[in-house]
Motif scaffolding. Structure first.
Motif, mmCIF file in Angstrom:
data_model
loop_
_atom_site.group_PDB
_atom_site.id
_atom_site.type_symbol
_atom_site.label_atom_id
_atom_site.label_comp_id
_atom_site.label_asym_id
_atom_site.label_seq_id
_atom_site.Cartn_x
_atom_site.Cartn_y
_atom_site.Cartn_z
ATOM 1 N N LEU A 213 0.841 -1.192 0.000
ATOM 2 C CA LEU A 213 0.000 0.000 0.000
ATOM 3 C C LEU A 213 0.877 1.243 0.000
ATOM 4 N N THR A 214 0.485 2.225 -0.811
ATOM 5 C CA THR A 214 1.099 3.550 -0.764
ATOM 6 C C THR A 214 -0.032 4.557 -0.907
ATOM 7 N N GLU A 215 -0.064 5.507 0.018
ATOM 8 C CA GLU A 215 -1.136 6.497 0.032
ATOM 9 C C GLU A 215 -0.574 7.813 0.553
ATOM 10 N N THR A 216 -1.099 8.930 0.032
ATOM 11 C CA THR A 216 -0.715 10.254 0.512
ATOM 12 C C THR A 216 -1.931 10.907 1.141
ATOM 13 N N LEU A 217 -1.771 11.342 2.402
ATOM 14 C CA LEU A 217 -2.836 12.027 3.125
ATOM 15 C C LEU A 217 -2.521 13.515 3.153
ATOM 16 N N SER A 218 -3.540 14.347 3.001
ATOM 17 C CA SER A 218 -3.319 15.797 3.054
ATOM 18 C C SER A 218 -4.639 16.514 3.281
ATOM 19 N N GLY A 219 -4.532 17.826 3.532
ATOM 20 C CA GLY A 219 -5.707 18.671 3.557
ATOM 21 C C GLY A 219 -6.293 18.999 4.913
ATOM 22 N N ASP A 220 -6.006 18.228 5.936
ATOM 23 C CA ASP A 220 -6.589 18.483 7.247
ATOM 24 C C ASP A 220 -5.514 18.898 8.247
ATOM 25 N N LYS A 221 -5.942 19.534 9.320
ATOM 26 C CA LYS A 221 -5.018 19.923 10.393
ATOM 27 C C LYS A 221 -4.603 18.711 11.225
ATOM 28 N N ILE A 222 -5.445 17.688 11.253
ATOM 29 C CA ILE A 222 -5.092 16.417 11.886
ATOM 30 C C ILE A 222 -5.308 15.332 10.839
ATOM 31 N N LEU A 223 -4.207 14.690 10.449
ATOM 32 C CA LEU A 223 -4.285 13.613 9.478
ATOM 33 C C LEU A 223 -4.404 12.308 10.246
ATOM 34 N N LYS A 224 -5.369 11.471 9.854
ATOM 35 C CA LYS A 224 -5.530 10.202 10.546
ATOM 36 C C LYS A 224 -6.098 9.165 9.592
ATOM 37 N N ARG A 225 -5.677 7.940 9.849
ATOM 38 C CA ARG A 225 -6.133 6.840 9.011
ATOM 39 C C ARG A 225 -6.025 5.549 9.818
ATOM 40 N N VAL A 226 -7.001 4.654 9.620
ATOM 41 C CA VAL A 226 -6.982 3.327 10.226
ATOM 42 C C VAL A 226 -6.975 2.316 9.086
ATOM 43 N N TYR A 227 -6.027 1.395 9.133
ATOM 44 C CA TYR A 227 -5.913 0.341 8.130
ATOM 45 C C TYR A 227 -6.219 -0.990 8.802
ATOM 46 N N LYS A 228 -7.117 -1.777 8.191
ATOM 47 C CA LYS A 228 -7.421 -3.103 8.705
ATOM 48 C C LYS A 228 -6.635 -4.105 7.871
ATOM 49 N N LEU A 229 -5.751 -4.812 8.536
ATOM 50 C CA LEU A 229 -4.896 -5.780 7.870
ATOM 51 C C LEU A 229 -5.536 -7.166 7.957
ATOM 52 N N SER A 230 -5.217 -8.002 7.015
ATOM 53 C CA SER A 230 -5.795 -9.342 6.971
ATOM 54 C C SER A 230 -5.250 -10.209 8.101
ATOM 55 N N GLN A 231 -6.168 -10.896 8.808
ATOM 56 C CA GLN A 231 -5.747 -11.819 9.857
ATOM 57 C C GLN A 231 -5.056 -13.043 9.260
ATOM 58 N N LYS A 232 -5.319 -13.309 7.982
ATOM 59 C CA LYS A 232 -4.703 -14.464 7.308
ATOM 60 C C LYS A 232 -3.248 -14.197 6.954
ATOM 61 N N GLU A 233 -2.916 -12.951 6.756
ATOM 62 C CA GLU A 233 -1.557 -12.573 6.357
ATOM 63 C C GLU A 233 -0.727 -12.231 7.594
ATOM 64 N N THR A 234 -0.410 -13.230 8.392
ATOM 65 C CA THR A 234 0.398 -12.979 9.588
ATOM 66 C C THR A 234 1.865 -12.926 9.196
#
Length: 188
Positions: free
Chosen positions: A147-168
């Motif tokens: 994954l590659t992503e760019t976050l911008s635009g807010d005074k507080i940048l936040k993101r939650v990523y849910k990873l696969s439980q199968k891909e340990t």
């Protein structure tokens, strides 16, 4: 008599003004670098304008930090003294010219670091972004970019990523912002 008093007052004012200029001279060969509320384990780094570290030291005691440096041997240019704290970096910039040091402004610059946390298969990223710099997030699984992503635009940048439980296995997140890179490895 009035002329003598007037001349004495003018002369006194002139001497006072001259002394004030000497005492507040901005350029010096030795400089005291001070930071308030430091914690043991934080680091003080001095870098040149190319980002090359010329001094690095771990803070040994919590409280107020003060150290006198002789920068007269440094090459001419702009330097920064950076206190790397838990969640922020405090920066004081100064100029060295012909062995004399002048601080460039009276206000410290602050860069807030991103916060990277994991909770089970969740990856939580947040960053205070008062200076409106984009935040580039790259996620790797077993050294392969997923994954590659760019976050911008807010005074507080936040993101939650849910990873696969199968891909340990081993994950690594790399975050770039404010011309700096932060990384964290974790397992799920």
């Amino acid at each position: 008599m009035k002329k003598i008093i007037l001349v004495a007052l003018m002369f006194g004012t002139l001497i006072s003004y001259a002394n004030e200029n000497i005492n507040t001279e901005d350029a010096k060969k030795t400089v005291k670098v001070e930071f308030n509320n430091v914690k043991k384990g934080q680091t003080l780094t001095i870098k040149n304008s190319n980002g090359l570290t010329v001094y690095n030291n771990e803070i040994q005691n919590s409280g107020d930090y003060s150290k006198t440096f002789d920068f007269s041997a440094l090459e001419n240019g702009i330097y920064s003294a950076e206190l790397n704290k838990d969640f922020e970096i405090v920066i004081k910039q100064f100029n060295v010219e012909n062995g004399l040091v002048t601080f460039l402004n009276n206000k410290d610059e602050k860069i807030f670091k991103p916060i990277i946390r994991t909770e089970g298969e969740l990856l939580l990223i947040s960053k205070i972004n008062f200076n409106n710099e984009p935040l580039k997030v790259s996620l790797y699984y077993n050294d392969e970019a997923v994954l590659t992503e760019t976050l911008s635009g807010d005074k507080i940048l936040k993101r939650v990523y849910k990873l696969s439980q199968k891909e340990t296995g081993v994950y690594k997140v790399v975050i770039s912002s404010d011309e700096r890179t932060y990384s964290k490895e974790f397992k799920i």
